[in-house]
Design a protein around this motif. Structure first.
Motif, PDB file in Angstrom:
ATOM      1  N   VAL A 543      -8.078  -1.430  43.330  1.00  0.00           N
ATOM      2  CA  VAL A 543      -7.763  -0.342  42.390  1.00  0.00           C
ATOM      3  C   VAL A 543      -6.260  -0.063  42.407  1.00  0.00           C
ATOM      4  CG1 VAL A 543      -8.064   2.125  41.938  1.00  0.00           C
ATOM      5  CG2 VAL A 543     -10.053   0.702  42.426  1.00  0.00           C
ATOM      6  N   CYS A 544      -5.657  -0.058  43.600  1.00  0.00           N
ATOM      7  CA  CYS A 544      -4.213   0.199  43.714  1.00  0.00           C
ATOM      8  C   CYS A 544      -3.394  -0.889  43.022  1.00  0.00           C
ATOM      9  CB  CYS A 544      -3.801   0.290  45.183  1.00  0.00           C
ATOM     10  SG  CYS A 544      -4.483   1.731  45.997  1.00  0.00           S
ATOM     11  N   ARG A 545      -3.881  -2.135  43.053  1.00  0.00           N
ATOM     12  CA  ARG A 545      -3.139  -3.262  42.469  1.00  0.00           C
ATOM     13  C   ARG A 545      -3.405  -3.437  40.972  1.00  0.00           C
ATOM     14  NH1 ARG A 545      -1.313  -7.303  45.965  1.00  0.00           N
ATOM     15  NH2 ARG A 545      -0.420  -8.143  44.034  1.00  0.00           N
ATOM     16  N   SER A 546      -4.404  -2.720  40.450  1.00  0.00           N
ATOM     17  CA  SER A 546      -4.761  -2.900  39.035  1.00  0.00           C
ATOM     18  C   SER A 546      -3.779  -2.186  38.115  1.00  0.00           C
ATOM     19  CB  SER A 546      -6.170  -2.375  38.764  1.00  0.00           C
ATOM     20  OG  SER A 546      -7.105  -3.166  39.441  1.00  0.00           O
ATOM     21  N   GLU A 547      -3.732  -2.661  36.856  1.00  0.00           N
ATOM     22  CA  GLU A 547      -2.865  -2.034  35.867  1.00  0.00           C
ATOM     23  C   GLU A 547      -3.538  -0.775  35.331  1.00  0.00           C
ATOM     24  OE1 GLU A 547      -2.281  -4.977  32.921  1.00  0.00           O
ATOM     25  OE2 GLU A 547      -1.111  -6.302  34.218  1.00  0.00           O
ATOM     26  N   GLY A 548      -2.718   0.162  34.848  1.00  0.00           N
ATOM     27  CA  GLY A 548      -3.255   1.391  34.258  1.00  0.00           C
ATOM     28  C   GLY A 548      -2.457   2.599  34.691  1.00  0.00           C
ATOM     29  N   ASP A 549      -2.394   3.608  33.799  1.00  0.00           N
ATOM     30  CA  ASP A 549      -1.623   4.821  34.095  1.00  0.00           C
ATOM     31  C   ASP A 549      -2.463   5.837  34.857  1.00  0.00           C
ATOM     32  OD1 ASP A 549       0.536   3.736  32.738  1.00  0.00           O
ATOM     33  OD2 ASP A 549      -0.224   4.456  30.798  1.00  0.00           O
ATOM     34  N   GLU A 553      -8.382   4.350  34.227  1.00  0.00           N
ATOM     35  CA  GLU A 553      -7.964   3.064  33.649  1.00  0.00           C
ATOM     36  C   GLU A 553      -7.913   1.980  34.726  1.00  0.00           C
ATOM     37  OE1 GLU A 553      -4.307   3.215  31.450  1.00  0.00           O
ATOM     38  OE2 GLU A 553      -5.023   4.830  30.145  1.00  0.00           O
ATOM     39  N   ARG A 554      -7.380   2.356  35.873  1.00  0.00           N
ATOM     40  CA  ARG A 554      -7.307   1.392  36.987  1.00  0.00           C
ATOM     41  C   ARG A 554      -8.708   0.956  37.422  1.00  0.00           C
ATOM     42  NH1 ARG A 554      -2.581   1.265  40.443  1.00  0.00           N
ATOM     43  NH2 ARG A 554      -0.830   2.292  39.433  1.00  0.00           N
ATOM     44  N   ASN A 557     -10.135  -1.469  34.863  1.00  0.00           N
ATOM     45  CA  ASN A 557      -9.533  -2.800  34.983  1.00  0.00           C
ATOM     46  C   ASN A 557      -9.968  -3.523  36.253  1.00  0.00           C
ATOM     47  OD1 ASN A 557      -8.088  -2.759  32.552  1.00  0.00           O
ATOM     48  ND2 ASN A 557      -6.422  -1.571  33.454  1.00  0.00           N
ATOM     49  N   ALA A 558     -10.208  -2.756  37.331  1.00  0.00           N
ATOM     50  CA  ALA A 558     -10.599  -3.375  38.608  1.00  0.00           C
ATOM     51  C   ALA A 558     -12.036  -3.890  38.577  1.00  0.00           C
ATOM     52  CB  ALA A 558     -10.441  -2.374  39.750  1.00  0.00           C
TER      53      ALA A 558
END
Length: 623
Positions: A543-549, A553-554, A557-558
Motif C-alpha cells: 500500500v505504501c509503494r502504490s500510486e495514489g493521493d 486510491e492506494r 491500486n494495491a
C-alpha cells in the motif's frame, strides 16, 4: 488433454519453465504429496485421541465443505497462471504476503518432515538383521517392566506382574516402545536439555536430504518419473499388513475402538479443530505445494477431475491405514491386558512403536520390517519432493531471469543444505520434543488462517465472477454451483468458526507425562505467528509503494490485478487477457475486445513486445 476445439495447432507447453511429461505424473505426484506420513502417524493418532469413530464425522464434513473445494481452488489457481505460490499473487499484489506465509509453512514442515523420514531410514537399516532388535526384552536398554510378545515364560511373568499392574507407578511396556524411547531417541528429561546429537539419526538425515535432492535434480522432469514407484508401492505393503493385522487375537477390539463413536467428544471444539487441521495437513492445502504442482500442468488440463480423484484417494488411504494401526493396537492391548487407549505412544511414535511390534509377529519379520519402513520412506519422500519444489519454484519464479532458470539445480542444492542444517537440532536427545512442538504450532492453525485469507482475496477482492470466468476459459465450463457456494461462503465461515473455537478451548501441548515449559510454548506461538505475520507486513509495504493521493486510491491500486496477471502463454491470452492498445484492457476489469478474432491476431503480432507473464516466461511457445 482437455484441448479446446480450434486450438489443435497450439503446443500448450512452456518450453522455458517445463511441464509434466503427462497427466499421470501430475496425479501421482499430487497423490504422493497428499498421501504422506500423516496418513499413517497423524490420522490414526487423531482418531485415537478424539474418540475413535466420532472423529470420522467432523473429518468427512471438513473434507466435503473445506478440503475438496480448497484443493480445487489451489489447483485451478496455479494452473491458470502457471506460477508458483508467489507469482500467482499478481491476481491481487497486496496479498502476496499469503505466498510468503505459504513458503514459511513449507519451510517448517520440510525441516521436521525429513527428520521423521530419517528415523524411518534408521529403522530400515537396523532391520537388516536376523532378529529385529525390538523383539525381546533382553537388551541393555530394557527395564523390568518390559513384556515382549515373543518372550518365553510369559504367563509366569504376567502372574508376577499382576500386583504391579494395580500400582499406578508401574507401567508394563512393549520392547518396541522401550527401543524407541530409550535407545533410538535416548530421550532427555526436558526440551531445553538437548543432550548430544544422535549420530546414527544425523547420518540418516543426511541420506534423506541427498535422496530428495537427487530426485529433484531436474525439477518435475526427474521427480515425475520417480513417483510412478513412490506413489503406488505403499498400497501393496499396507494391504499385506492389513491382512496380517486382522488375523491377530484382539484385532477386533482395536477396530471396534476405531469405529465406535464417543459422541460426547463431538461437542469439543478441539476435535473439530483437529479434523480441520488434519484435512489441511493431509491434503496439503495452504502449503503452496498444490499451486506449485498445478503450475506445471498444461493450460487446459481438467484439474476439477484431478482434485476430486486425489482428495478421495487421500482420505480413503487415511481410513485404510487406521484399520491397519488399530488392528495391531487391539492385539497389543489384548496381550498387555489393558485398554486400547493405554497401549501406544502419541504422535510419530505410534508408527515407530505399534508397527514394529506387529512386525515381530510376522514370519521372516526382518523382511517385512524392511518393506514396511521402505514404504514409510516412500510416503514421506512423496510429500518432501513437493515441499522442496515449492520453495525452489517460488525463488526461481520470483527472480525470473535466464541466469537463475539455468541454475535451478544449484538453488535446489542450496535449499537442501539449509534444510539439513536446520534439521540437526531435531536429531538431539530432545529432538522429539521440538519435532512435536513444530508439528503442533508451526503447521496447524496458521494453515487455516492462510486458507481463509486466500479464499477472501480471490472471491471478494479479485471478484468471484472474474475467477469463475477464468476457470471457464481454462476448463471450458464454470466451476459447479456447490464449489461456487463453498468458496464464497461455507469454507471461509467454517474456517473462521473453528479458529474462534480453538482460541476458546486452547490447551498447552504435552508429550506423555511431560508438560512443555512456558518458554517453549512461546516459541511455538512465534513459529505459528511468523507465517501469518507475512500477510499484514507485505500488505502495508505494498500500500505504501502504490500510486495514489489518498489511502483509498492506494488500496485500490494495491489490490488491482497487475498487467501481467493471466495465462502464461500468449496463445491462451484471449478475451480480456488479449494484448490491446488501451491499458485498461490489461487490468482485471472485464473489457472484451470488439473483434475477438482481430484481438487474437494482434496478440500474435504483438507478442515480441508484450510480455505476457514477466521476463521469466516471455512467449516461449511463439519463439
Amino acid at each position: 488433454n482437455g484441448a479446446v476445439p480450434g486450438e489443435r495447432g497450439k503446443q500448450d507447453k512452456s518450453v522455458k519453465r517445463g511441464n509434466w511429461g503427462n497427466q499421470i505424473e501430475f496425479v501421482l505426484t499430487s497423490v504422493g504429496y497428499a498421501v504422506g506420513l500423516g496418513n499413517v502417524w497423524r490420522f490414526p493418532y487423531l482418531c485415537y485421541r478424539n474418540g475413535g469413530g466420532a472423529f470420522m464425522f467432523p473429518y468427512f464434513i471438513m473434507l466435503v465443505f473445506c478440503g475438496i473445494p480448497l484443493f480445487f481452488m489451489e489447483l485451478s489457481f496455479g494452473q491458470f497462471a502457471s506460477q508458483g505460490c508467489l507469482g500467482v499473487w499478481r491476481v491481487s499484489p497486496m496479498f502476496k504476503g499469503v505466498g510468503y506465509g505459504m513458503m514459511v509453512v513449507s519451510t517448517y514442515i520440510g525441516i521436521y518432515y525429513n527428520v521423521v523420514i530419517c528415523i524411518a531410514f534408521y529403522y530400515f537399516f537396523v532391520s537388516m538383521t536376523r532378529v529385529l532388535p525390538w523383539t525381546y526384552c533382553s537388551n541393555p536398554w530394557n527395564t523390568p517392566d518390559c513384556a515382549g510378545v515373543l518372550d518365553r515364560n510369559l504367563s509366569s511373568r504376567a502372574a508376577l506382574n499382576l500386583t504391579q499392574l494395580l500400582n499406578t507407578t508401574q507401567k508394563r511396556t512393549s520392547p518396541s516402545e522401550e527401543y524407541w524411547r530409550r535407545y533410538v531417541l535416548d530421550l532427555s528429561d526436558d526440551i531445553g536439555n538437548l543432550g548430544e546429537v544422535r549420530l546414527p539419526l544425523l547420518g540418516c538425515l543426511g541420506v534423506s536430504w541427498v535422496v530428495v535432492f537427487l530426485c529433484l535434480i531436474k525439477g518435475v522432469k526427474s521427480s515425475g518419473k520417480v513417483v510412478y514407484f513412490t506413489a503406488t508401492f505403499p498400497y501393496v505393503v499396507l494391504t499385506i499388513l492389513f491382512v496380517r493385522g486382522i488375523t491377530l487375537d484382539g484385532a477386533l477390539t482395536g477396530i471396534m475402538y476405531y469405529l465406535t463413536p464417543q459422541w460426547d467428544k463431538i461437542l469439543n471444539a478441539k476435535v473439530w479443530g483437529d479434523a480441520a487441521s488434519q484435512i489441511f495437513y493431509s491434503l496439503g492445502c495452504a502449503w503452496g505445494g498444490l499451486i506449485t504442482m498445478a503450475s506445471y500442468n498444461k493450460f487446459h488440463n481438467n484439474c476439477y477431475r484431478d482434485s476430486i480423484i486425489i482428495s478421495i484417494t487421500n482420505c480413503a488411504t487415511s481410513v485404510y491405514a487406521g484399520f491397519v494401526i488399530f488392528s495391531i493396537l487391539g492385539f497389543m492391548a489384548n496381550h498387555l491386558g489393558v485398554d486400547v487407549s493405554k497401549v501406544a505412544d502419541h504422535g510419530p511414535g505410534l508408527a515407530f512403536v505399534a508397527y514394529p511390534e506387529a512386525l515381530t509377529l510376522l514370519p521372516i519379520s526382518p523382511l517385512w520390517s524392511i518393506l514396511f519402513f521402505f514404504m514409510l520412506i516412500l510416503l514421506g519422500l512423496g510429500t518432501q519432493f513437493c515441499l522442496l519444489e515449492t520453495l525452489v519454484t517460488a525463488i526461481v519464479d520470483e527472480v525470473g531471469n535466464e541466469w537463475i532458470i539455468r541454475r535451478k539445480t544449484f538453488v535446489t542444492l542450496g535449499v537442501a543444505v539449509v534444510g539439513f542444517l536446520l534439521g540437526v537440532p531435531l536429531t538431539t536427545q530432545a529432538g522429539i520434543y521440538w519435532l512435536l512442538l513444530m508439528d503442533n504450532y508451526a503447521a496447524s492453525f496458521s494453515l487455516v488462517i492462510i486458507s481463509c485469507i486466500m479464499c477472501v482475496a480471490i472471491m471478494y477482492i479479485y471478484g468471484h465472477r472474474n475467477y469463475f470466468k477464468d476457470i471457464e476459459m481454462m476448463l471450458g465450463f464454470p466451476p459447479p454451483l456447490f464449489f461456487q457456494i463453498c468458496w464464497r461462503f461455507i469454507s471461509p465461515a467454517i474456517i473462521f468458526f473453528i479458529l474462534v473455537f480453538t482460541v476458546i478451548q486452547y490447551r498447552p501441548i504435552s508429550y506423555n507425562e511431560y508438560v512443555y515449559p512456558t518458554w517453549a510454548i512461546s516459541i511455538g506461538f512465534l513459529m505459528a505467528l511468523s507465517s501469518v505475520i507475512c500477510i499484514p507486513i507485505y500488505a502495508i509495504y505494498k500500500v505504501c509503494r502504490s500510486e495514489g493521493d489518498t489511502l483509498l486510491e492506494r488500496l485500490k491500486n494495491a489490490t488491482k490485478a497487475s498487467k501481467d496477471w493471466g495465462p502464461a502463454l500468449a496463445e491462451h491470452r484471449s478475451g480480456r487477457y488479449a494484448p490491446a492498445f488501451s491499458p485498461s484492457t490489461e487490468s482485471h476489469l472485464e473489457v472484451q475486445p470488439l473483434q475477438p478474432e482481430k484481438g487474437q491476431s494482434e496478440a500474435a503480432a504483438a507478442s515480441p513486445m508484450q510480455g505476457s507473464n514477466g521476463s521469466a516466461h516471455s512467449q516461449d511457445s511463439r519463439l
